[in-house]
Every structure is written in structure tokens, then in C-alpha cells.
Design an enzyme around this catalytic site. Structure first.
Site, PDB file in Angstrom:
ATOM      1  N   SER A   1       0.862  -1.197  -0.022  1.00 28.39           N
ATOM      2  CA  SER A   1       0.183   0.036  -0.095  1.00 28.39           C
ATOM      3  C   SER A   1       0.982   1.291  -0.074  1.00 28.39           C
ATOM      4  CB  SER A   1      -1.015  -0.049   1.105  1.00 28.39           C
ATOM      5  OG  SER A   1      -1.657   1.182   1.507  1.00 28.39           O
TER       6      SER A   1
ATOM      7  N   LYS B   1      -1.158  -0.930  -4.073  1.00 29.54           N
ATOM      8  CA  LYS B   1      -2.446  -0.204  -4.121  1.00 29.54           C
ATOM      9  C   LYS B   1      -1.982   1.311  -3.606  1.00 29.54           C
ATOM     10  CE  LYS B   1      -4.642   0.129   0.349  1.00 29.54           C
ATOM     11  NZ  LYS B   1      -5.487  -0.507   1.484  1.00 29.54           N
TER      12      LYS B   1
ATOM     13  N   LYS C   1      -2.706   4.954  -2.336  1.00 26.04           N
ATOM     14  CA  LYS C   1      -3.868   5.954  -1.764  1.00 26.04           C
ATOM     15  C   LYS C   1      -4.230   7.069  -2.534  1.00 26.04           C
ATOM     16  CE  LYS C   1      -3.899   3.815   2.238  1.00 26.04           C
ATOM     17  NZ  LYS C   1      -5.218   3.558   2.938  1.00 26.04           N
TER      18      LYS C   1
ATOM     19  N   ASP D   1      -7.285   3.235  -3.068  1.00 29.57           N
ATOM     20  CA  ASP D   1      -7.813   3.299  -1.697  1.00 29.57           C
ATOM     21  C   ASP D   1      -7.882   4.818  -1.316  1.00 29.57           C
ATOM     22  OD1 ASP D   1      -8.904   2.948   0.584  1.00 29.57           O
ATOM     23  OD2 ASP D   1      -7.119   1.936   1.656  1.00 29.57           O
TER      24      ASP D   1
ATOM     25  N   GLU E   1     -11.018   0.961  -3.426  1.00 26.42           N
ATOM     26  CA  GLU E   1     -11.278   0.778  -1.867  1.00 26.42           C
ATOM     27  C   GLU E   1     -12.014   2.115  -1.326  1.00 26.42           C
ATOM     28  OE1 GLU E   1      -7.888  -0.908  -0.040  1.00 26.42           O
ATOM     29  OE2 GLU E   1      -8.743  -0.654   2.170  1.00 26.42           O
TER      30      GLU E   1
ATOM     31  N   ASP F   1     -13.738  -1.322   3.125  1.00 25.19           N
ATOM     32  CA  ASP F   1     -12.977  -1.611   4.298  1.00 25.19           C
ATOM     33  C   ASP F   1     -13.627  -0.948   5.536  1.00 25.19           C
ATOM     34  OD1 ASP F   1     -10.923  -1.100   6.243  1.00 25.19           O
ATOM     35  OD2 ASP F   1      -9.413  -0.227   4.737  1.00 25.19           O
TER      36      ASP F   1
ATOM     37  N   LYS G   1      -9.920  -6.580   7.861  1.00 22.11           N
ATOM     38  CA  LYS G   1      -8.831  -6.300   9.021  1.00 22.11           C
ATOM     39  C   LYS G   1      -9.344  -6.949  10.243  1.00 22.11           C
ATOM     40  CE  LYS G   1      -7.380  -2.109   6.823  1.00 22.11           C
ATOM     41  NZ  LYS G   1      -7.561  -0.705   7.032  1.00 22.11           N
TER      42      LYS G   1
ATOM     43  N   GLY H   1      -4.336  -4.094   6.417  1.00 21.97           N
ATOM     44  CA  GLY H   1      -3.222  -3.853   7.249  1.00 21.97           C
ATOM     45  C   GLY H   1      -3.662  -2.566   7.862  1.00 21.97           C
TER      46      GLY H   1
HETATM   47  O1  OSB Z   1      -6.941   1.920   4.743  1.00 21.08           O
HETATM   48  O2  OSB Z   1      -6.139   0.175   4.382  1.00 21.08           O
HETATM   49  C1  OSB Z   1      -6.263   1.230   4.844  1.00 21.08           C
HETATM   50  C2  OSB Z   1      -2.912   1.967   6.830  1.00 21.08           C
HETATM   51  C3  OSB Z   1      -3.497   2.692   8.132  1.00 21.08           C
HETATM   52  C4  OSB Z   1      -4.842   2.850   8.081  1.00 21.08           C
HETATM   53  C5  OSB Z   1      -5.815   2.218   6.957  1.00 21.08           C
HETATM   54  C6  OSB Z   1      -4.992   1.850   5.919  1.00 21.08           C
HETATM   55  C7  OSB Z   1      -3.926   1.706   5.801  1.00 21.08           C
HETATM   56  C8  OSB Z   1      -3.276   0.979   4.655  1.00 21.08           C
HETATM   57  C9  OSB Z   1      -1.645   0.475   4.733  1.00 21.08           C
HETATM   58  O3  OSB Z   1      -3.494   1.013   3.532  1.00 21.08           O
HETATM   59  C10 OSB Z   1      -1.531  -1.126   5.123  1.00 21.08           C
HETATM   60  C11 OSB Z   1      -0.507  -1.482   5.617  1.00 21.08           C
HETATM   61  O4  OSB Z   1       0.310  -1.571   5.030  1.00 21.08           O
HETATM   62  O5  OSB Z   1      -0.251  -2.144   6.907  1.00 21.08           O
HETATM   63 MG    MG Z   2      -8.405   0.940   3.197  1.00 19.24          MG
END
Ligand code: OSB
Ligand code: MG
Length: 369
Positions: A135, A161, A163, A188, A213, A238, A262, A290
């Protein structure tokens, strides 16, 4: 197994690089490490709250409060045959799933260790390695993002992924497509958009993203269903999915076609297995999300991804993507082709390093019978 002792430790682990999403930037990962001793066996769990209520309403302090004043007293001194029995005793307390998950995960680990089987096997999983992606947080420039993504592709990560947030979306994703061609790629939004942005998502349909996402509000599935009806690209939820029943409802109204799981968000492995079965019965692909976990949370994520419903690469990247020093040994390492090995040893299959835990701990408390 009688629960004899619970310890909570607030850790502050410096991240190698700041992680920016549409809701904010993290430079230090604050989390609560949980250890639980039952029948003389110690298991480990992680509470994945953040210091601030940005991803969801929970924070380090609310989780500490809920654990100390409600959940630990329910757990301590009583005997539970199975982790699902422990999860059932706090069902009547609303929400606070991350706090609940910390204890549920620790008991699952202790339970598997007591049986001398891996957590993956205890959960019903059957893989010896899992495919993973990465991510990528919001960066300062498109050029910088291209470079970073290239380095992750070179390492072998199976999907990228990205952001996004308003103003940091279509142009960036087109640049990535242009540079890297048809790589498995998704975006995402962490709830940063509204239905008024439907034309943007319709335009981005031709990017061939694996999924988008959580584009819309975290407490919404109605608008997600409206948006999904207009798009070819699957929506993945999510933040909106907090319970197995939330998943059923979202699928019934067509709010998504994929779910990011999660264990923190939904209260642990016990509800996770129910959600998994609901989704696999409907043929809905799952992947493990994650929360920038430490080695303990990461080991739990690796174990759960061995269940058959997890058919897409998740966000469980190698330890060195986040931390210079992790709190477990061996730290998760990326294998060629973008895989992480599933430990075969009892429970989560990694050893928690007391010196490292001590180094990052800013507050801790032990509760005895
Ligand atoms: O939205 O998936 C998410 C990290 C912190 C809070 C929300 C998210 C995330 C990530 C990183 O996308 C996921 C990771 O690498 O652990
Ligand atoms: Mg997410």
C-alpha cells in the site's frame, strides 16, 4: 483454558517513512501490544488503534479504557474452551472492535500454542506461503510516486495499492498506467469522496483498476451501492464493514464486490471466520488489509490469509517496508515472486523480543487474577 494474566503495553514504533492517507500522516506507529497467559501458555495480540480517531472512532486511549474497565475483567480468572467462547462474552458491549480484537487474537495464539499447532492451522488455513502487495501512501510528487512504485515492483510485490484523495487521483493513476502498463493496481480513498464524484469514477473505469477501496463515507453502504451500479470497476469496502452481518448486508444491496478484511476492524479472528464463510459462500473474493502492524499483528495477518477465501494479494507487506527494527523474530521477509512464508511453529510462529518491546514501550500494566 483459564486466563491467568493479561498485560497491555503501549508501543510507539518509528516508521521508516511517514505514511500519508486521505485522513492524515503517521510518522510513529502507536499501538497496544497484548499478552495473555492461559493454562500457563502465553499468547500475543495487537490492538491496531491509532493515537487519533482518523481511520475509525477508536484511539489508543479508548482502547485502553475499554480493555481495562470492561474486557480484561470479563476475561481474567475465567476458563474458556475456545477463543470463540471468549469473544461471545463481550458481544453485548457495542463497538470497540479493535480493543476486542487485541484480546481475541492473544487468546487464539495461546490456544494454538497449547495445542502445539500453528495459528494458520488452528484457524482452518491451508497455505504455506501467501501472496502480498504493498500500500503506497500519498507522496509529494507524481515523479516520486513512480520511483517508489518501481522499487516495490522490483522487490516483487504482487500488486500496488495507491492511496488517493481529491486532487491526487486520476492524473497520478494514469501516469502509473502509462509507466508500468497492465500491472495489478488498485486505489484506496479512505472515504474521501462523495456521490458528486461519480463522473470521476466513471472516467477512471477505463484504467482497469482491480478495485477501488472505500471511496465513500465510512458509515455508508447505500451510496456505495449507487456508485457500484454505475461502475465496471469493483468497489471494495474497508471502513464500512465492522461485523459479519455488515458484510452480508453490503453484498445483498450490491455495495461492493470485494471485501478488505482487517481483524482489528471487526473484533478478531472469531468474527473474521464467520465473515469469511459468509463471503466465500457467495463467491466474494477477500484479502487481508493492514494497519501498519508490528510483527505480532503481521503474524496474525499472515495466519488468517491462509484461509481459502483470501484469493487476492493483501496489504501484509514485509516488515522492512515499515520498520528498521521489529519486535519479533524472525521478521517477515519478502520471498521472490512477492510471497511471505507462513511460519510452521506453534501459534503465530514468531518470538516476541522483550528488549525491543521494552525499547518502544511508553506505558504498560499487568492484570492478575
Ligand atoms: O485503509 O487500508 C487502509 C494503513 C492505516 C490505516 C488504514 C489503511 C492503511 C493501509 C496500509 O492502507 C496497510 C498496511 O500496509 O499495513
Ligand atoms: Mg483501506
Amino acid at each position: 483454558m483459564k486466563i491467568e494474566q493479561v498485560s497491555l503495553h503501549v508501543l510507539q514504533m518509528p516508521l521508516k517513512q511517514p505514511f500519508t492517507t486521505s485522513f492524515g500522516t503517521e510518522t510513529v506507529r502507536e499501538l497496544i501490544l497484548v499478552s495473555l497467559t492461559a493454562g500457563g501458555v502465553t499468547g500475543w495480540g495487537e490492538v491496531v488503534t491509532m493515537a487519533d480517531p482518523l481511520y475509525n472512532y477508536e484511539t489508543t486511549k479508548t482502547a485502553w479504557h475499554i480493555l481495562e474497565d470492561f474486557l480484561v475483567p470479563l476475561a481474567l480468572g475465567k476458563s474458556y474452551d475456545h477463543p470463540d467462547d471468549l469473544a461471545a462474552v463481550w458481544d453485548h458491549y457495542r463497538g470497540h472492535y479493535m480493543a476486542k480484537a487485541g484480546l481475541n487474537l492473544a487468546f487464539w495464539d495461546a490456544w494454538a500454542r497449547a495445542k502445539s499447532i500453528s495459528l494458520a492451522r488452528a484457524l482452518g488455513g491451508n497455505k504455506d506461503r501467501i501472496g502480498v502487495g504493498v500500500s503506497v501512501g500519498i507522496q509529494d510528487s507524481i515523479a516520486g510516486t513512480l520511483k517508489l512504485v518501481e522499487s516495490f515492483l522490483v522487490q516483487g510485490y504482487q500488486r500496488i495499492k495507491i492511496k488517493i484523495r481529491p486532487g491526487w487521483d486520476e492524473q497520478l493513476l494514469r501516469a502509473l498506467r502509462h509507466e508500468f502498463g497492465p500491472i495489478p493496481m488498485m486505489a484506496d480513498a479512505n472515504s474521501a469522496y462523495s456521490l458528486a464524484d461519480t463522473p470521476l469514477f466513471e472516467r477512471m473505469d477505463d484504467l482497469g483498476l482491480m478495485m477501488i477501496e472505500q471511496p465513500l463515507a465510512e458509515d455508508d453502504i447505500i451510496d456505495h451501492a449507487r456508485l457500484q451500479a454505475r461502475l465496471q470497476t469493483p468497489i471494495c469496502l474497508d471502513e464500512s464493514i465492522l461485523t459479519p452481518d455488515d458484510a452480508r448486508k453490503a453484498l445483498e444491496i450490491g455495495a461492493c464486490r470485494i471485501i478488505n478484511v482487517k481483524v482489528g476492524r471487526i473484533g478478531g479472528h472469531s468474527p473474521m471466520r464467520r465473515l469469511h464463510d459468509i463471503c466465500t459462500r457467495r463467491g466474494i473474493p477477500l484479502w487481508c488489509g493492514g494497519m501498519l502492524e508490528s510483527g505480532v499483528g503481521r503474524a496474525h495477518n499472515i495466519a488468517l490469509t491462509t484461509l481459502t477465501g483470501y484469493t487476492l494479494p493483501g496489504d501484509t507487506s514485509a516488515s522492512d517496508r515499515y520498520y528498521l527494527e521489529d519486535i519479533v523474530e524472525p521478521a517477515a521477509r519478502l520471498l521472490p515472486g512477492g510471497f511471505l512464508e507462513v511460519p510452521a511453529g506453534p501459534g503465530i510462529g514468531v518470538t516476541v523480543l522483550p528488549d525491543r518491546v521494552a525499547k518502544f514501550t511508553v506505558q504498560s500494566r499487568t492484570y492478575n487474577i
